[in-house]
Design a protein around this motif. Structure first.
Motif, PDB file in Angstrom:
ATOM      1  N   ARG A 154       0.846  -1.192   0.000  1.00  0.00           N
ATOM      2  CA  ARG A 154       0.000   0.000   0.000  1.00  0.00           C
ATOM      3  C   ARG A 154       0.883   1.245   0.000  1.00  0.00           C
ATOM      4  N   ASP A 191       6.331   2.395  -1.835  1.00  0.00           N
ATOM      5  CA  ASP A 191       5.011   2.134  -2.399  1.00  0.00           C
ATOM      6  C   ASP A 191       5.232   1.300  -3.667  1.00  0.00           C
ATOM      7  N   ARG A 198       2.981  -0.403  -5.444  1.00  0.00           N
ATOM      8  CA  ARG A 198       1.760  -0.730  -6.181  1.00  0.00           C
ATOM      9  C   ARG A 198       1.970  -0.742  -7.702  1.00  0.00           C
ATOM     10  N   PRO A 250      -5.976   0.999  -3.932  1.00  0.00           N
ATOM     11  CA  PRO A 250      -5.320   1.390  -2.679  1.00  0.00           C
ATOM     12  C   PRO A 250      -4.453   0.279  -2.075  1.00  0.00           C
ATOM     13  N   LEU A 251      -4.702  -0.939  -2.530  1.00  0.00           N
ATOM     14  CA  LEU A 251      -4.071  -2.083  -1.873  1.00  0.00           C
ATOM     15  C   LEU A 251      -3.806  -3.191  -2.883  1.00  0.00           C
TER      16      LEU A 251
END
Ligand SMILES: Cc1cc2nc3c(=O)[nH]c(=O)nc-3n(C[C@H](O)[C@H](O)[C@H](O)COP(=O)(O)O)c2cc1C
Length: 222
Positions: free
Chosen positions: A107, A128, A130, A144-145
């Motif tokens: 995240r 981060d 992602r 978001p995750l």
């Protein structure tokens, strides 16, 4: 002046030493707690029935940036591969109860490994990741995750030619748990093999014989 300094450093040395040790200890505690997130207890409850979740399950690749609370995350992780019996067995079956699944949460504030027995997240990277989990499918990168599912074959009592197959099958159970739990929690997801494996191997500290197989972007549908 010299006398005051002298009395503090020489005569009070044991006290100064204790204060220094205490400060070091407190600093260490702060550092360790920053690396661990204790999740709220999972609620293990949803108004949706299993059959409604099965009816609704569908891959989604377009997410809003709405954050996911730690409560919802805890509920989701428990459903994925949490402990559901007093003997420490899991919501997902594993070959020979090897419990070889290692699940990571990526995240904005970094990447963590989920530790089921403590219901906690232990930080493995400050980055981060992602976009690296999204890989070339940049459209999912704003979820978001991301959950990254691996099978650590080093947890098998004996490795064989068949180990990789069993690891992959076990990852599949966890992936399906995530799909169904997302529906029950009002979230959306898609199981994906696409990811930047090279970066993730380094940043998540994936070891030899730990299979990096599937990830799930998770979020609220746009
Ligand atoms: C093992 C596996 C790997 C997958 N990899 C990807 C992927 O890399 N990217 C993607 O967008 N979808 C991926 N999917 C999702 C499938 O494309 C999707 O499940 C399929 O199109 C059926 O759609 P549905 O899930 O809505 O039923 C994968 C699914 C599975 C089971």
């Amino acid at each position: 002046m010299f006398r005051i300094f002298n009395s503090l450093t020489i005569n009070n040395f044991p006290i100064m030493k204790k204060i220094c040790l205490l400060i070091t200890f407190l600093t260490l505690c702060v550092c360790i707690s920053a690396q661990t997130v204790n999740l709220p207890a999972p609620k293990k409850d949803a108004s949706m029935t299993l059959y409604q979740a099965l009816q609704q399950r569908a891959s989604v690749r377009d997410f809003s940036e709405k954050a996911i609370s730690d409560q919802i995350l805890s509920d989701l992780l428990w459903a994925a591969v949490g402990i559901n019996r007093p003997d420490g067995r899991l919501t997902a079956p594993t070959a020979m109860n090897s419990q070889e699944i290692r699940l990571y949460v990526c995240r904005t504030d970094g990447a963590y490994e989920y530790i089921a027995k403590d219901n906690s997240l232990v930080k493995v990277s400050d980055k981060d990741l992602r976009a690296d989990v999204a890989g070339f499918q940049t459209g999912v990168a704003n979820a978001p995750l991301f959950l990254v599912i691996t099978a650590d074959l080093n947890r098998y009592s004996r490795k064989s030619d068949h180990s990789k197959v069993m690891g992959a099958v076990d990852v599949g159970y966890v992936s399906q748990n995530i799909c169904l739990a997302c529906e029950a929690l009002g979230l959306s997801t898609v199981p994906r093999a696409t990811m930047n494996a090279e970066v993730l191997t380094k940043e998540l500290k994936i070891v030899e014989d730990q299979l990096l197989l599937i990830n799930h972007p998770v979020g609220y549908k746009k």
